[in-house]
Design an enzyme around this catalytic site. Structure first.
Site, short mmCIF file in Angstrom:
data_model
loop_
_atom_site.label_atom_id
_atom_site.label_comp_id
_atom_site.label_asym_id
_atom_site.label_seq_id
_atom_site.Cartn_x
_atom_site.Cartn_y
_atom_site.Cartn_z
N LEU A 43 0.78 -1.17 0.02
CA LEU A 43 -0.20 0.04 0.12
C LEU A 43 0.74 1.23 0.04
O LEU A 43 0.68 2.16 -0.69
CB LEU A 43 -0.87 -0.06 1.20
N ARG A 73 9.05 -2.80 10.15
CA ARG A 73 9.88 -3.89 10.86
C ARG A 73 10.82 -4.43 10.04
O ARG A 73 11.94 -4.61 10.76
CB ARG A 73 9.11 -4.98 11.19
N HIS A 214 -10.78 5.96 0.03
CA HIS A 214 -10.25 6.65 -1.09
C HIS A 214 -11.43 7.07 -2.10
O HIS A 214 -11.19 7.78 -2.97
CB HIS A 214 -9.30 5.87 -1.79
N GLY A 217 -12.31 10.51 -2.40
CA GLY A 217 -11.34 11.46 -3.04
C GLY A 217 -11.38 11.61 -4.47
O GLY A 217 -10.63 12.24 -5.02
N LYS A 218 -12.45 10.82 -5.04
CA LYS A 218 -12.41 10.65 -6.43
C LYS A 218 -13.08 11.74 -6.82
O LYS A 218 -13.97 12.41 -6.34
CB LYS A 218 -13.17 9.43 -7.04
N HIS A 276 -17.10 1.81 0.23
CA HIS A 276 -17.08 2.53 -1.11
C HIS A 276 -18.41 3.13 -1.36
O HIS A 276 -18.80 4.29 -1.70
CB HIS A 276 -16.29 2.09 -2.11
N LYS A 368 -15.62 -0.98 -14.44
CA LYS A 368 -16.34 0.12 -14.47
C LYS A 368 -16.68 0.55 -13.03
O LYS A 368 -17.32 -0.30 -12.36
CB LYS A 368 -17.21 0.46 -15.21
#
Length: 517
Positions: A43, A73, A214, A217-218, A276, A368
């Protein structure tokens, strides 16, 4: 997960509230330290560091103010971490000597610290390195800013947050702050989410916690409130009198591809729909907030979630693509759905009787994500054109971002015949040369600015889990079984039957084609 209380010894020099009323209006002048925990993981290298690089390129992370620390670590050097992330910072097709120079300058801002996620020594060393950076920038005590990004599995959130609270907090009496960004999944059901919230909430104030989703944030998701509340034409249409049904769809044309073990623990509902798609539903369905202040917007989202009725099992279709259990990390008898289509119903004046169809799946025939709002039939249809399809307002989130309205027009020519066409705002055509920011760029910048509008509040998270936990427990207990479907298909046939049952009318003979430049 058993309940457990964290006992934390506070530093005498710290205030308990980084956003106390007396410092709200102080100018932020201190240097900024961004700490990426889990810096050696996927990530971090694929999303977090590239987002930070793009913010650096755009001038939002000036090198004379900002330093970035990686913590994990893995025992590696600064240069080894830099080499690991270098190839992810920019598209290879865009590489140039200018970009290489920018990358090199950015990578020099990164320092690596190795340590455990539950041990004092590593976090004391991390605090020492951050403090030395702040001292080198001549930051006045009480003005420095520390942003901790937890690119980690949720199982270590409590211990990491406790270590940060004990050993890595900064003084904040002159406008400085400490903020924590946590990634989904926020628990697996209501109880585990509440326990996680209690553990983190016992260490930090809600104003310091940024639960990142996230999708918020699109670009097109952020456009939703503007479309709804800045355009007079939509105000009288956006209700049950005119809208027949709403679809919020997420489709991928590939399977779990190496993430089978992780995915099997959560499934498509926990992975996509509960967070989402439900966040998108809130923005589609919420009432106008009294202002654009984050708390006013999040208040309205919570009201929507609290108005959702319990999910009816007859309005749920689960699927699992054939070959899913061939993954050696997935149990042979896994009951985990890779596809789900379900109907949520909102019990309020605006949306009573309007089905919200949330659909997500892997290994389907296309990729999509979109919102599809279908309007009711035209009463007294004198042109007899209902068979061609209804009006639809479509917001395509990815790929090929677009907003278009399907409507009926006269077919060009001498005959009086009708045809479906569209009013189309395709971003690639209309905004040529404009770079659409990645979601993580926008959300990290919001965190630095202290804007929590696009982050999930604790009561919002609780309300979301209250909707889905009963259904998820029935699936986990084997009371509901996924239907097999072929990879590359639309999913189970039963999902199309559910869609028709909900009132959706398929348009035949019309296909939206993204305009060419």
């Amino acid at each position: 997960m058993g309940s457990r209380a964290w006992s934390v010894e506070k530093r005498s020099t710290l205030k308990s509230d980084s956003f106390s009323k007396d410092i709200d209006n102080l100018l932020e002048t201190g240097c900024l330290s961004i700490i990426v925990l889990g810096a050696s993981g996927d990530l971090a290298k694929k999303k977090t560091f590239p987002a930070l690089f793009h913010l650096y390129r755009e001038g939002f992370l000036p090198s004379d103010e900002v330093h970035i620390f990686g913590y994990a670590r893995t025992k590696i050097s600064d240069d080894e971490l830099r080499n690991r992330i270098r190839g992810y910072l920019i598209n290879k097709n865009d590489a140039s000597s200018e970009h290489s120079e920018e990358i090199n300058k950015f990578l020099q801002l990164i320092k690596y610290v190795s340590g455990s996620y539950d041990g004092e020594d590593g976090f004391r060393l991390l605090d020492k390195e951050i403090t030395e950076h702040e001292f080198s920038k001549n930051s006045q005590e009480g003005t420095s800013r520390r942003l901790f990004y937890l690119a980690l599995p949720p199982s270590v959130y409590p211990s990491v947050c406790r270590m940060i609270k004990l050993y890595c907090m900064n003084k904040s009496n002159l406008g400085g702050w400490t903020r924590i960004v946590v990634e989904k999944p926020f628990g697996k059901d209501l109880d585990s989410a509440e326990e996680l919230s209690a553990q983190i909430g016992g260490l930090f104030d809600e104003s310091q916690i940024y639960r990142i989703d996230h999708y918020l944030g699109k670009e097109l998701v952020q456009n939703l409130l503007v479309l709804r509340f800045a355009n007079r034409m939509f105000l009288p249409l956006w209700n049950r009198d005119n809208i027949d049904n709403v679809q919020i769809v997420f489709r991928e044309d590939f399977g779990t591809e190496g993430r089978g073990g992780y995915f099997d623990e959560y499934g498509i509902i926990r992975d996509i729909i509960q967070n989402h798609l439900l966040q998108v539903l809130c923005l589609v369905a919420m009432e106008k907030p009294v202002s654009l202040k984050p708390e006013h917007i999040r208040d309205e989202k919570v009201k929507v979630l609290q108005s959702v009725l319990p999910i009816n099992d007859d309005e749920v279709v689960l699927g699992q693509y054939e070959g899913y259990t061939d993954d050696p990390t997935v149990p042979d008898l896994s009951n985990t759905p890779t596809f789900a289509s379900l109907i949520l119903r909102i019990h309020n004046e605006r949306w009573e009787g309007v089905p919200f169809i949330l659909k997500a799946g892997k290994a389907l025939n296309s990729r999509k994500a979109e919102i599809r709002i279908q309007f009711k039939d035209v009463p007294g249809d004198i042109y007899r054109c209902q068979k061609q399809g209804r009006n639809e307002f479509v917001i395509r989130l990815q790929p090929s971002e677009a907003i278009y309205m399907k409507l009926t027009v006269k077919q060009p020519g001498l005959d009086m015949s009708t045809v479906q066409s569209e009013l189309d705002l395709s971003y690639g055509q209309r905004y040529q040369g404009v770079k659409i920011p990645e979601a993580y760029e926008r959300l990290i910048l919001d965190t630095i600015r202290g804007d929590q509008q696009h982050f999930v509040r604790r009561d919002e998270l609780k309300a979301a889990w209250e909707i889905f936990t009963p259904l998820l427990h029935r699936i986990d207990n084997g009371e509901m079984k996924p239907i097999p479907y072929k990879p590359g298909s639309r999913g189970p046939d039963e999902a199309d039957e559910l869609l028709a049952k909900s009132g959706y009318v398929q348009t035949h003979g019309y296909i939206w084609i993204p305009p060419t430049l």
